[in-house]
Structures are given as C-alpha cells and as structure tokens.
Design a protein around this motif. Sequence first.
Motif, mmCIF file in Angstrom:
data_model
loop_
_atom_site.group_PDB
_atom_site.id
_atom_site.type_symbol
_atom_site.label_atom_id
_atom_site.label_comp_id
_atom_site.label_asym_id
_atom_site.label_seq_id
_atom_site.Cartn_x
_atom_site.Cartn_y
_atom_site.Cartn_z
ATOM 1 N N GLU A 21 0.994 -0.912 0.203
ATOM 2 C CA GLU A 21 -0.040 -0.384 -0.195
ATOM 3 C C GLU A 21 1.146 1.364 -0.122
ATOM 4 N N ASN A 22 1.395 0.804 0.540
ATOM 5 C CA ASN A 22 3.147 2.586 0.768
ATOM 6 C C ASN A 22 3.917 2.485 -0.479
ATOM 7 N N ALA A 23 4.319 1.567 -1.092
ATOM 8 C CA ALA A 23 4.189 1.452 -2.652
ATOM 9 C C ALA A 23 3.343 2.151 -3.457
ATOM 10 N N ILE A 24 1.879 2.191 -3.638
ATOM 11 C CA ILE A 24 1.575 2.539 -3.933
ATOM 12 C C ILE A 24 0.704 4.115 -4.061
ATOM 13 N N LEU A 25 0.895 4.530 -2.860
ATOM 14 C CA LEU A 25 1.105 5.877 -2.491
ATOM 15 C C LEU A 25 2.222 6.464 -3.147
ATOM 16 N N THR A 51 -6.576 5.059 -0.694
ATOM 17 C CA THR A 51 -5.212 4.349 -0.431
ATOM 18 C C THR A 51 -4.450 4.547 0.858
ATOM 19 N N GLU A 52 -4.466 5.862 0.837
ATOM 20 C CA GLU A 52 -3.993 6.521 1.854
ATOM 21 C C GLU A 52 -5.493 5.814 3.463
ATOM 22 N N GLY A 53 -6.387 6.087 3.644
ATOM 23 C CA GLY A 53 -6.978 5.337 4.773
ATOM 24 C C GLY A 53 -6.676 3.476 5.073
ATOM 25 N N VAL A 55 -3.526 2.335 4.133
ATOM 26 C CA VAL A 55 -2.759 2.632 5.038
ATOM 27 C C VAL A 55 -3.148 3.014 6.848
ATOM 28 N N LYS A 56 -4.228 3.435 6.788
ATOM 29 C CA LYS A 56 -4.316 3.656 8.763
ATOM 30 C C LYS A 56 -4.813 2.860 8.984
ATOM 31 N N ARG A 57 -6.059 1.969 8.243
ATOM 32 C CA ARG A 57 -6.458 0.931 9.089
ATOM 33 C C ARG A 57 -5.270 0.126 8.934
ATOM 34 N N LEU A 58 -4.630 -0.461 8.268
ATOM 35 C CA LEU A 58 -3.237 -2.010 8.453
ATOM 36 C C LEU A 58 -3.031 -1.378 9.876
ATOM 37 N N GLU A 59 -3.165 0.071 9.618
ATOM 38 C CA GLU A 59 -2.115 0.534 11.296
ATOM 39 C C GLU A 59 -2.654 0.129 12.581
ATOM 40 N N CYS A 74 8.342 -6.502 -0.230
ATOM 41 C CA CYS A 74 7.313 -6.934 -1.699
ATOM 42 C C CYS A 74 6.704 -7.167 -2.842
ATOM 43 N N LYS A 75 8.117 -8.316 -3.359
ATOM 44 C CA LYS A 75 8.578 -8.392 -4.805
ATOM 45 C C LYS A 75 7.653 -8.171 -5.621
ATOM 46 N N ALA A 76 5.996 -8.434 -5.297
ATOM 47 C CA ALA A 76 5.768 -8.823 -6.565
ATOM 48 C C ALA A 76 5.078 -7.410 -6.720
ATOM 49 N N ILE A 77 4.371 -6.591 -5.793
ATOM 50 C CA ILE A 77 3.186 -5.543 -6.046
ATOM 51 C C ILE A 77 4.839 -4.541 -6.591
ATOM 52 N N GLN A 78 6.313 -4.631 -6.490
ATOM 53 C CA GLN A 78 7.124 -3.750 -6.861
ATOM 54 C C GLN A 78 7.446 -4.189 -8.591
#
Length: 163
Positions: A21-25, A51-53, A55-59, A74-78
Amino acid sequence: MADKDLKALFLHQLKDTYFAENAILKALPQMAEAAHAEELKGAFAVHLKETEGQVKRLEQVFQLLGEKPAGVECKAIQGIIEEGQEILQDFSGGEALDAGLIAAAQAVEHYEITRYGTLLAWAKQLGLSEAEGLIQETLIEEENTDQILSELAEDAINPAAAA
C-alpha cells in the motif's frame, strides 16, 4: 512453533500488504499525472485518498495485534508497479496510454483483492473481529475501484484508444 502458526502468517501478510500500500501511494500520483482522460485522472485521485485511508486501517490492525506498523519487502507489488512504469514509458504520448494505465492499475487492484481476501479469511479464523471489519472495508473499496476502472475502460478509454 508459535512463530509459524496462522497468527504469525497473518502478521507477515499484513506487513507485506502494508509495504504494498505504501508503494502504491508513491505510484498513484505519477499515474494520475500521466493520464490524459480527466475521468481517469479523477479515478486515480480518488483512489489515492482511499489508499491513504487503507494504510491507516492497516495501522489500526497492527495496533489491535499489539504490533508496530512495519512492512516487509513485497516483490510482487514492486514487479507490478515496474510493469506499469514500462507501459508509461513505452506508450507515453500515445493513444493507448490511458488503456495501459488502467491495465496496470487493475493488476494492482487484483493483487490487493487477493491479499485482503486472504487477510479477511485469516482474521475470521483467528477470531480477530475488529480486524475483520477494517479489512472488509478495504476489500470493498478495492473491488469498487476495480469495477470503476473496468467501466471507464469499456465505456470510454478502450474505444478512444482503438479509434
């Protein structure tokens, strides 16, 4: 073997998803800027806020587990993001760029849908009801974004690229 049980696997998956999610951001603003169609730019902007939300939910899920939010590579998302970058470079200025951006974005969405679906199933199995609600909310957003992108592609972007 507690460190190799389902809860440990859930935490590992959570960290993987947090990294993703952070990479997507970081990738979404570039995709929005590259898009030609205003509707696509808007869809990317809306999903950036979602996506910002997410990330907050994951936190929040990390907090429920008594863990500090952290990602694992996460090599898959990369790889998926890298493929999107290639489309951006190879089709920049072309009629099919927006269609390619949608395809790249949907690859990300489908990856996220699988991750959140798995996290949801594991949260249920582990009796993590508060986490379930947070994960379910994000899963619904990801599925909705995928649907919006499909409709945008089919109704406007793909026909324009084919013209």
